[in-house]
Scaffold this motif. Structure first.
Motif, PDB file in Angstrom:
ATOM      1  N   GLN A  90       0.808  -1.216   0.000  1.00 53.13           N
ATOM      2  CA  GLN A  90       0.000   0.000   0.000  1.00 53.13           C
ATOM      3  C   GLN A  90       0.848   1.277   0.000  1.00 53.13           C
ATOM      4  O   GLN A  90       0.308   2.379   0.102  1.00 53.13           O
ATOM      5  CB  GLN A  90      -0.951  -0.019   1.189  1.00 53.13           C
ATOM      6  CG  GLN A  90      -1.944  -1.156   1.071  1.00 53.13           C
ATOM      7  CD  GLN A  90      -2.797  -1.328   2.294  1.00 53.13           C
ATOM      8  OE1 GLN A  90      -3.147  -0.357   2.959  1.00 53.13           O
ATOM      9  NE2 GLN A  90      -3.155  -2.560   2.598  1.00 53.13           N
ATOM     10  N   ASP A 125       3.830   1.450  -6.125  1.00 53.13           N
ATOM     11  CA  ASP A 125       3.159   1.093  -7.367  1.00 53.13           C
ATOM     12  C   ASP A 125       3.796  -0.217  -7.819  1.00 53.13           C
ATOM     13  O   ASP A 125       4.887  -0.207  -8.398  1.00 53.13           O
ATOM     14  CB  ASP A 125       3.333   2.174  -8.423  1.00 53.13           C
ATOM     15  CG  ASP A 125       2.718   1.789  -9.762  1.00 53.13           C
ATOM     16  OD1 ASP A 125       2.265   0.630  -9.915  1.00 53.13           O
ATOM     17  OD2 ASP A 125       2.718   2.632 -10.665  1.00 53.13           O
ATOM     18  N   THR A 131       3.337  -2.054 -10.176  1.00 52.83           N
ATOM     19  CA  THR A 131       3.356  -2.284 -11.623  1.00 52.83           C
ATOM     20  C   THR A 131       4.489  -1.530 -12.312  1.00 52.83           C
ATOM     21  O   THR A 131       4.616  -1.592 -13.533  1.00 52.83           O
ATOM     22  CB  THR A 131       2.015  -1.857 -12.267  1.00 52.83           C
ATOM     23  OG1 THR A 131       1.885  -0.433 -12.178  1.00 52.83           O
ATOM     24  CG2 THR A 131       0.841  -2.540 -11.590  1.00 52.83           C
ATOM     25  N   ARG A 168      -6.790  -5.849  -8.910  1.00 50.59           N
ATOM     26  CA  ARG A 168      -6.744  -4.437  -8.506  1.00 50.59           C
ATOM     27  C   ARG A 168      -6.026  -3.581  -9.546  1.00 50.59           C
ATOM     28  O   ARG A 168      -6.406  -2.450  -9.800  1.00 50.59           O
ATOM     29  CB  ARG A 168      -6.038  -4.299  -7.164  1.00 50.59           C
ATOM     30  CG  ARG A 168      -5.849  -2.853  -6.726  1.00 50.59           C
ATOM     31  CD  ARG A 168      -5.091  -2.752  -5.418  1.00 50.59           C
ATOM     32  NE  ARG A 168      -5.825  -3.343  -4.333  1.00 50.59           N
ATOM     33  CZ  ARG A 168      -6.795  -2.727  -3.642  1.00 50.59           C
ATOM     34  NH1 ARG A 168      -7.158  -1.517  -3.955  1.00 50.59           N
ATOM     35  NH2 ARG A 168      -7.398  -3.337  -2.651  1.00 50.59           N
ATOM     36  N   PHE A 169      -4.970  -4.133 -10.153  1.00 56.07           N
ATOM     37  CA  PHE A 169      -4.186  -3.393 -11.133  1.00 56.07           C
ATOM     38  C   PHE A 169      -4.340  -4.022 -12.505  1.00 56.07           C
ATOM     39  O   PHE A 169      -4.333  -5.246 -12.643  1.00 56.07           O
ATOM     40  CB  PHE A 169      -2.701  -3.384 -10.728  1.00 56.07           C
ATOM     41  CG  PHE A 169      -2.447  -2.638  -9.452  1.00 56.07           C
ATOM     42  CD1 PHE A 169      -2.292  -1.260  -9.444  1.00 56.07           C
ATOM     43  CD2 PHE A 169      -2.366  -3.317  -8.245  1.00 56.07           C
ATOM     44  CE1 PHE A 169      -2.068  -0.575  -8.261  1.00 56.07           C
ATOM     45  CE2 PHE A 169      -2.141  -2.644  -7.054  1.00 56.07           C
ATOM     46  CZ  PHE A 169      -1.996  -1.267  -7.071  1.00 56.07           C
ATOM     47  N   PHE A 214      -1.536   8.571  -5.805  1.00 60.02           N
ATOM     48  CA  PHE A 214      -1.634   7.230  -6.366  1.00 60.02           C
ATOM     49  C   PHE A 214      -2.235   6.264  -5.337  1.00 60.02           C
ATOM     50  O   PHE A 214      -3.108   5.457  -5.650  1.00 60.02           O
ATOM     51  CB  PHE A 214      -0.252   6.725  -6.804  1.00 60.02           C
ATOM     52  CG  PHE A 214      -0.257   5.296  -7.268  1.00 60.02           C
ATOM     53  CD1 PHE A 214      -0.566   4.990  -8.583  1.00 60.02           C
ATOM     54  CD2 PHE A 214       0.026   4.250  -6.397  1.00 60.02           C
ATOM     55  CE1 PHE A 214      -0.575   3.670  -9.013  1.00 60.02           C
ATOM     56  CE2 PHE A 214       0.011   2.937  -6.818  1.00 60.02           C
ATOM     57  CZ  PHE A 214      -0.297   2.641  -8.132  1.00 60.02           C
ATOM     58  N   GLU A 246      -5.960   6.724  -4.845  1.00 62.16           N
ATOM     59  CA  GLU A 246      -6.706   6.217  -5.992  1.00 62.16           C
ATOM     60  C   GLU A 246      -6.756   4.695  -6.032  1.00 62.16           C
ATOM     61  O   GLU A 246      -7.772   4.111  -6.397  1.00 62.16           O
ATOM     62  CB  GLU A 246      -6.050   6.733  -7.281  1.00 62.16           C
ATOM     63  CG  GLU A 246      -6.773   6.301  -8.534  1.00 62.16           C
ATOM     64  CD  GLU A 246      -6.089   6.853  -9.767  1.00 62.16           C
ATOM     65  OE1 GLU A 246      -5.890   6.078 -10.714  1.00 62.16           O
ATOM     66  OE2 GLU A 246      -5.751   8.052  -9.781  1.00 62.16           O
ATOM     67  N   ASN A 247      -5.678   4.035  -5.645  1.00 61.34           N
ATOM     68  CA  ASN A 247      -5.582   2.593  -5.807  1.00 61.34           C
ATOM     69  C   ASN A 247      -5.825   1.756  -4.549  1.00 61.34           C
ATOM     70  O   ASN A 247      -6.065   0.564  -4.655  1.00 61.34           O
ATOM     71  CB  ASN A 247      -4.231   2.226  -6.404  1.00 61.34           C
ATOM     72  CG  ASN A 247      -4.145   2.646  -7.846  1.00 61.34           C
ATOM     73  OD1 ASN A 247      -4.697   1.995  -8.705  1.00 61.34           O
ATOM     74  ND2 ASN A 247      -3.498   3.764  -8.106  1.00 61.34           N
ATOM     75  N   TRP A 248      -5.724   2.366  -3.372  1.00 62.38           N
ATOM     76  CA  TRP A 248      -5.864   1.579  -2.152  1.00 62.38           C
ATOM     77  C   TRP A 248      -6.978   2.022  -1.239  1.00 62.38           C
ATOM     78  O   TRP A 248      -7.593   1.204  -0.567  1.00 62.38           O
ATOM     79  CB  TRP A 248      -4.540   1.601  -1.365  1.00 62.38           C
ATOM     80  CG  TRP A 248      -3.481   0.800  -2.046  1.00 62.38           C
ATOM     81  CD1 TRP A 248      -2.446   1.289  -2.779  1.00 62.38           C
ATOM     82  CD2 TRP A 248      -3.366  -0.614  -2.100  1.00 62.38           C
ATOM     83  NE1 TRP A 248      -1.700   0.261  -3.278  1.00 62.38           N
ATOM     84  CE2 TRP A 248      -2.235  -0.917  -2.861  1.00 62.38           C
ATOM     85  CE3 TRP A 248      -4.107  -1.655  -1.553  1.00 62.38           C
ATOM     86  CZ2 TRP A 248      -1.820  -2.221  -3.113  1.00 62.38           C
ATOM     87  CZ3 TRP A 248      -3.701  -2.959  -1.799  1.00 62.38           C
ATOM     88  CH2 TRP A 248      -2.568  -3.224  -2.567  1.00 62.38           C
TER      89      TRP A 248
END
Length: 173
Positions: free
Chosen positions: A76, A79, A81, A121-122, A164, A167-169
């Protein structure tokens, strides 16, 4: 009882606070690992000539906070990726890596990575590496606890990462 976890996820300035504030953490040290030059300096690592990655070494009490929990916190903060750096920090010295100390840590990290891959998730592949721990060299003193020493500069450095992460976690925390 003490164990060590070593994680690389971009600039080590931004990797300390999330771990430092958890119960069961004895220390979080900024440093360099994975390279071929003993006791490198920040300038040497920054030149991309030593093979080192900026990382944090976390001394923790596994009876209070588990390695599994630390790995979840790690995901968390990064990134997973982006193999070529993290956020505004570019280059091999900023690559995302979980450095394991033993077979148990390797298994936990691999299972957690697989779960993240399977979660969907990604959209991009999870490229964070899982590698055996190498010698860890503490960074210069001015890098230690940077978020406490220079909160304004830390916030500036952390801003892109924070956006980031939200937005993602945030949607599942």
């Amino acid at each position: 009882m003490k164990e060590t976890a070593i994680f690389a996820g971009g600039c080590f300035w931004c990797m300390i606070q999330p771990f430092d504030q958890q119960p069961g953490i004895y220390s979080v040290t900024s440093g360099y690992t994975g390279g071929h030059v003993p006791n490198p300096t920040y300038e040497q690592v920054k030149s991309h000539s030593t093979g080192h990655t900026e990382a944090v070494a976390i001394e923790f009490d596994p009876t209070i906070i588990s390695y599994e929990q630390l790995v979840e916190i790690y995901w968390q903060q990064t990134d997973p990726t982006d193999a070529l750096g993290q956020f505004e920090d570019r280059g091999d010295n900023y690559r995302p890596v979980i450095f394991y100390q033993n077979e148990q840590q390797r298994m936990v990290a691999a299972a957690s990575k697989k779960a993240l891959e399977d979660s969907g998730r990604f959209k991009e592949p999870i490229v964070t590496q899982i590698e055996p721990a190498a010698d860890f060299y503490p960074a210069e003193e001015y890098h230690q606890d940077f978020y406490k020493k220079d909160p304004e500069r830390y916030e500036d450095a952390h801003q892109i990462r924070e956006e980031f992460l939200k937005e993602n976690w945030e949607r599942t925390l």
